[in-house]
Enzyme design. Structure first.
Site, short mmCIF file in Angstrom:
data_model
loop_
_atom_site.label_atom_id
_atom_site.label_comp_id
_atom_site.label_asym_id
_atom_site.label_seq_id
_atom_site.Cartn_x
_atom_site.Cartn_y
_atom_site.Cartn_z
CE1 TYR A 118 18.82 -7.21 -68.94
CE2 TYR A 118 16.46 -6.00 -69.77
CZ TYR A 118 17.20 -6.61 -68.46
OH TYR A 118 16.45 -7.07 -67.64
CG ASP A 165 25.23 -1.92 -68.76
OD1 ASP A 165 24.15 -2.55 -69.13
OD2 ASP A 165 25.67 -2.56 -67.71
CE LYS A 181 24.80 -9.20 -65.10
NZ LYS A 181 23.60 -10.92 -65.34
#
Ligand code: KE4
Length: 429
Positions: free
Chosen positions: A142, A237, A265
């Site tokens: 994802y 990613d 994050k």
């Protein structure tokens, strides 16, 4: 009625599903979410006063734990000077210098406000640099909710993907190809069929969104070779793995250099920050230098960057990663022992301080294997742990995270709770 229950009833009247991000609704485990009043260190408290030992850590950002004093101080001081200017600030230069010195593959980096923005921008840069339309991603990975990424494998191997969300036009989904994670032969087949059209391969170098799945030896190196041979870009990613599995992320851990990296994050320390970057030759295409447009009102927001910098300063002391490894390893062993004692089929995948307990026997090298895990047992385990004051990800296909705020005693508490919760979960079959 509990305050969480009445809040959830009110929330569902004015917010879709009562939550601002779908996974928070507990649909993957059943029941209703509790509402959080506050957090401190490794713990959070709900509005009814219940305390939870937190292994979600806001899905990854809170590697220092909740309300870490250096982060709170930095946020308060930045806020007292103003919240946003829409003009450059010194802190953005400091953040870019911290990232480029930690990631040798990144010479230029652009800050954005989420991992989704980072990934969608990196993909646009790859398409702009190569002039090619096709993207390759992996089943179960994802990268945020940009249209090109909300797809699932189409009928055949090298044929196009189909939308995995309403609202994604089929012609756009058709520009994304998918392959199983850890399957280099499948990637080679995609390039054999469509190589000249492929702008980039995007991958979570350690998957976190199918549950934690590590790259097989040679997988990342293979992606590097294949993309280089076909003139496509390799995008890591590292929104989860950046500053998580090592200060220099998975590219430091596995010694593979991508062309573009997405971060998020941890670099926001719990506030909204994302970033994407790469070599000068690639990032020179980004406006205002080049013709790939990307922008953001709150990109590089001074309060969010202050929280991120305070977090990175603590992680720059690399002994943090030895501690995170020790805590992650202890939790992994605790979960394994709990599964053995309960006679439950369990596979625990871990890289550093991110891990997942899959309720299945076989190894889990990809999404197809992860999907064979018993989500029913995971749901019972999740609620058994919650009743014992331990908060895990409300989905089998996510990661648990250990922070520097967790203690050895916290890990022992979680392992004891897991032994009881797994026995309970196995009895209810
Ligand atoms: P955000 O747009 O949610 O900041 O980042 C998207 C993203 C990009 N790349 C990776 C590897 C990610 O894991 C994410 C977001 N992660 C999810 C759960 N693993 C966030 C939780 C949620 O969606 O609420």
């Amino acid at each position: 009625m509990s305050d969480s229950k009445s809040l959830f009833a009110a929330a569902t009247r004015v917010i879709p599903g009562g939550v601002n991000s779908p996974v928070r609704a507990f649909r993957g485990v059943g029941g209703e979410p509790f509402f959080v009043a506050r957090g401190a260190g490794a713990r959070i408290w709900d509005v009814d006063g219940r305390e939870y030992l937190d292994f979600l850590g806001s899905w990854g950002p809170l590697i220092l734990g909740h309300a870490a004093p250096p982060v709170v101080d930095a946020v308060v001081q930045a806020a007292a000077r103003g919240t946003s200017y829409g003009a450059p600030t010194p802190a953005e230069v400091e953040m870019a210098e911290a990232i480029t010195s930690a990631y040798p593959s990144i010479e230029l980096v652009r800050l954005v406000s989420s991992g989704t923005e980072a990934a969608m921008s990196a993909i646009r840069v790859a398409r702009g640099v190569t002039g090619r339309p096709v993207l390759v991603k992996f089943d179960g990975c994802y990268h945020g909710h940009a249209d090109s990424l909300l797809v699932r494998a189409g009928s055949g191997g090298a044929t196009f993907s189909i939308p995995d969300s309403a609202g994604v036009p089929e012609p756009l989904a058709a520009l994304t190809l998918t392959a199983p994670f850890n399957d280099l032969e499948a990637v080679k087949a995609l390039f054999a069929a469509r190589g000249p059209e492929v702008a980039a391969v995007i991958v979570e170098p350690v998957a976190g969104n199918m549950g934690v799945v590590a790259p097989r030896p040679g997988f990342l190196e293979g992606l590097r070779e294949i993309t280089r041979a076909h003139g496509a870009l390799l995008i890591f990613d590292e929104v989860i793995t950046g500053f998580r599995v090592a200060y220099g992320g998975a590219q430091e851990l596995y010694r593979v250099r991508p062309d573009l990296t997405c971060l998020g994050k941890i670099i926001g320390g719990g506030l909204p920050v994302g970033a994407y970057g790469g070599s000068r030759g690639v990032m020179d295409h980004v406006a205002p230098l080049g013709s790939v447009y990307q922008a953001g009102t709150l990109s590089g927001n001074p309060i969010a960057v202050a929280a991120g910098l305070a977090t990175l300063r603590r992680l720059a002391d690399r002994s943090a990663y030895a501690r995170l490894e020790a805590l992650g390893g202890a939790l992994e062993q605790g979960l394994r022992r709990a599964g053995e004692r309960a006679g439950v089929e369990l596979t625990v995948n871990r890289v550093g301080s991110m891990l997942t307990a899959f309720f299945c026997a076989a190894p889990v090298p990809d999404y197809a294997a992860a999907r064979r895990a018993s989500t029913r047992r995971y749901a019972r385990f999740f609620h058994g742990m919650l009743r014992r004051g331990v908060f895990l990800a409300p989905s089998q296909f996510e990661a648990a995270f250990v922070s520097l705020a967790h203690t050895d005693a916290d890990i022992e508490l979680a392992a004891r709770a897991a032994a009881e919760a797994m026995r309970e979960a196995s009895r209810e079959d």
